[in-house]
Design a protein around this motif. Structure first.
Motif, PDB file in Angstrom:
ATOM      1  N   SER A 190      -1.698  -1.523  -4.192  1.00  0.00           N
ATOM      2  CA  SER A 190      -2.696  -0.409  -3.787  1.00  0.00           C
ATOM      3  C   SER A 190      -1.805   0.690  -3.994  1.00  0.00           C
ATOM      4  CB  SER A 190      -3.469  -0.863  -2.593  1.00  0.00           C
ATOM      5  OG  SER A 190      -4.295   0.427  -2.457  1.00  0.00           O
ATOM      6  N   SER A 191      -2.250   1.982  -4.435  1.00  0.00           N
ATOM      7  CA  SER A 191      -2.197   3.150  -4.300  1.00  0.00           C
ATOM      8  C   SER A 191      -3.110   4.025  -4.480  1.00  0.00           C
ATOM      9  CB  SER A 191      -1.045   3.565  -5.256  1.00  0.00           C
ATOM     10  OG  SER A 191      -1.526   3.934  -6.550  1.00  0.00           O
ATOM     11  N   ASP A 200      -6.301   2.851  -3.375  1.00  0.00           N
ATOM     12  CA  ASP A 200      -6.352   2.587  -2.136  1.00  0.00           C
ATOM     13  C   ASP A 200      -7.720   2.633  -1.522  1.00  0.00           C
ATOM     14  OD1 ASP A 200      -6.836   5.226  -2.654  1.00  0.00           O
ATOM     15  OD2 ASP A 200      -5.266   5.937  -1.341  1.00  0.00           O
ATOM     16  N   GLY A 204       1.061   4.694   0.355  1.00  0.00           N
ATOM     17  CA  GLY A 204       0.098   5.866   0.733  1.00  0.00           C
ATOM     18  C   GLY A 204       0.812   7.253   0.356  1.00  0.00           C
ATOM     19  N   ASP A 211       0.923  -1.164  -0.196  1.00  0.00           N
ATOM     20  CA  ASP A 211       0.026   0.019  -0.172  1.00  0.00           C
ATOM     21  C   ASP A 211       0.910   1.110  -0.048  1.00  0.00           C
ATOM     22  OD1 ASP A 211      -2.211   1.998   0.289  1.00  0.00           O
ATOM     23  OD2 ASP A 211      -1.942   1.770   2.589  1.00  0.00           O
ATOM     24  N   ALA A 228      -5.164  -0.889   3.850  1.00  0.00           N
ATOM     25  CA  ALA A 228      -5.265  -1.084   2.173  1.00  0.00           C
ATOM     26  C   ALA A 228      -4.356  -2.061   1.898  1.00  0.00           C
ATOM     27  CB  ALA A 228      -5.102   0.165   1.600  1.00  0.00           C
TER      28      ALA A 228
END
Length: 528
Positions: free
Chosen positions: A80-81, A241, A14, A12, A438
């Motif tokens: 995920s982003s 995300d 972030g 993830d 996430a």
């Protein structure tokens, strides 16, 4: 690691740190590593990052997490982003711009022009993405207006995850979730919209091909050496995300909304097909081809109460990364009666497009009296944030049925936050077993993508059995009645504060409105 020797990595990326989780396929173990990186603000409203710094941090976190698995087989890595970032690449796939993050508001004038012209409604209808300064659509129009030479030098326009996946696999692609956040993708036909691209001044050949979020690529040999994994390890391109977080907290029942609250907040629910909000507040993003997440972020969350706590502490504390209020101040607030003895806070310290009036509505304490203490001020801030989130839930329920809510995030470790939020929602409410995660959602989507889970629910349950369980939060009927009455008064209070805010803006602008005119106008607003 325990007896299970297979793990999947959820990555993830972030806003200010990357979080990588190694999850045992049977749910028996979990290891998490993080690496931070700076968010740069070279000019007011600009919030950018060096994409190669983010890649380096991601590789370092993955490498550390792989070392933690003690030789277990890594069956896949899933990513995920945030969905709203933009990077320009040249023909060699090297960045010619920094990453313009979703927080970068340099294109506010573009967004305003599109709303004033009426184009925003049709753009939202086509793409599922509200027109706002964070969207890639507005950023690219800003580039065309202000930095055309960069547009000439740019061969590709990509998102953060697209660039990261390229660095992991050597393949430049995007996926359905990120594409559906650009404001340029027709979510109904699942193609880049020719009419929107004409408006933006970008050709379809400058945008990556779109894979399903369950698309699987292979780790390159160079990336494998950097992180300690075999080349050819499956890399699942994953989702944004927001959808990943929704999956991570197991809020994927179509009648249940997931509400996360830390420094900021988010409210989302899952539907079977793209659903467009006519009020242009909620976005619609893919989790998979037949699971779409409708929701929005809320800028004013736990950060509001943290601000109130810090401003009211007699001895300022040292700076901390914790964006939530000090427990002892929340304890003071717990002793105050519901409704804070007539004190109301409108929590709009930051511009918030979910505001019932307008994004420029200022925050305010109303009804302040000498008998109000620090505890009153902190409790009113908690109540103000929860009342606002309750209003957002009501709007979401106008789009799609919402019969219950799952809560997640650091704020809900506090009994006060849980009790107030449940009473404001006044519906079946549960606290998820894990914080908003996430990385877990990315890993669960990855497990499903490689065929080790029957469906999304099975995937998240396998990796984190506690996430599928949830603790019910009892709704206090007295609190619910109190907050129902407060919510009925909020529209009038927002109108008053909006008008007073306009007057104060005029005062701040310089001569022309003296204190008598300001006082008279304010008296007219409140009817005194």
């Amino acid at each position: 690691m325990g007896p299970e020797r297979r793990v999947i990595l959820g990555v993830d990326v972030g806003a200010t740190a990357v979080r990588v989780g190694a999850f045992a396929v049977d749910g028996s173990a979990r290891h998490v590593r993080t690496r931070a990186y700076p968010l740069l603000q070279p000019l007011p409203g600009w919030q950018v990052q060096d994409p190669d710094v983010l890649v380096a941090a991601t590789l370092a976190a993955v490498s550390a997490c792989v070392a933690d698995t003690a030789g277990a087989e890594v069956v896949a890595l899933a990513v995920s982003s945030p969905r709203y970032g933009v990077i320009g690449l040249d023909a060699t796939l090297s960045p010619v711009t920094p990453l313009l993050t979703g927080r970068d508001t340099r294109s506010a004038e573009v967004a305003r022009d599109l709303r004033v012209s009426g184009q925003s409604r049709e753009l939202h209808r086509l793409t599922g993405t509200p027109v706002h300064p964070g969207s890639p659509l507005c950023k690219l129009i800003w580039f065309a207006r202000h930095e055309p030479y960069l547009c000439t030098a740019t061969r590709w326009w990509v998102g953060l995850k697209d660039y990261l996946v390229h660095r992991l696999t050597g393949t430049l692609v995007t996926e359905l979730s990120s594409a559906s956040g650009t404001g340029m993708f027709d979510v109904h036909r699942r193609v880049w919209s020719a009419s929107v691209l004409d408006l933006v001044g970008v050709s379809g050949s400058q945008l990556p091909p779109v894979l399903p979020t369950t698309g699987v690529l292979r780790l390159s040999s160079a990336a494998g050496r950097a992180v300690g994994l075999p080349s050819g390890t499956p890399v699942v391109v994953g989702a944004g995300d927001g959808p990943s977080s929704t999956l991570g907290m197991a809020a994927i029942d179509s009648s249940v909304a997931g509400l996360t609250l830390a420094a900021t907040g988010a409210l989302r629910t899952v539907v079977a097909a793209p659903l467009v909000d006519p009020a242009e507040i909620f976005s619609c993003a893919a989790l998979t081809e037949d699971a779409w997440v409708v929701g929005t972020t809320v800028n004013n969350g736990g950060n509001v109460v943290r601000w109130a706590s810090g401003a009211l502490e007699p001895d300022p504390r040292p700076a901390s990364d914790d964006q939530l209020a000090a427990p002892e101040l929340l304890a003071l607030a717990e002793r105050i009666a519901p409704g804070s003895d007539g004190l109301v806070m409108l929590p709009y310290l930051l511009a918030d497009r979910t505001s019932a009036v307008d994004p420029g509505l200022p925050g305010a304490y109303l009804g302040l009296r000498s008998e109000h203490s620090r505890g009153h001020l902190v409790r009113a801030a908690v109540e103000g944030v929860c009342l606002h989130l309750g209003g957002v839930r009501d709007r979401l329920a106008e789009l799609t049925p919402v019969s219950g809510v799952r809560l997640a995030g650091g704020a809900f470790r506090s009994p006060l936050w849980r009790a107030v939020m449940a009473a404001v929602l006044d519906c079946p409410t549960q606290v998820a077993g894990e914080d908003d995660d996430a990385a877990l959602g990315a890993a669960a989507l990855g497990l499903f993508a490689i065929g080790l889970a029957a469906d999304l629910t099975d995937a998240v349950t396998r990796l984190s059995p506690e996430s599928a369980r949830a603790e019910p939060v009892a709704v206090d009927p007295t609190l619910a009645t109190t907050y129902r009455g407060l919510r009925a008064k909020l529209p009038a209070l927002r109108t008053v504060v909006g008008r007073v805010g306009e007057i104060l803006d005029e005062v701040a602008a310089g001569p022309g409105v003296g204190w008598r005119a300001t006082t008279t106008a304010a008296r007219d607003v409140v009817g005194g």
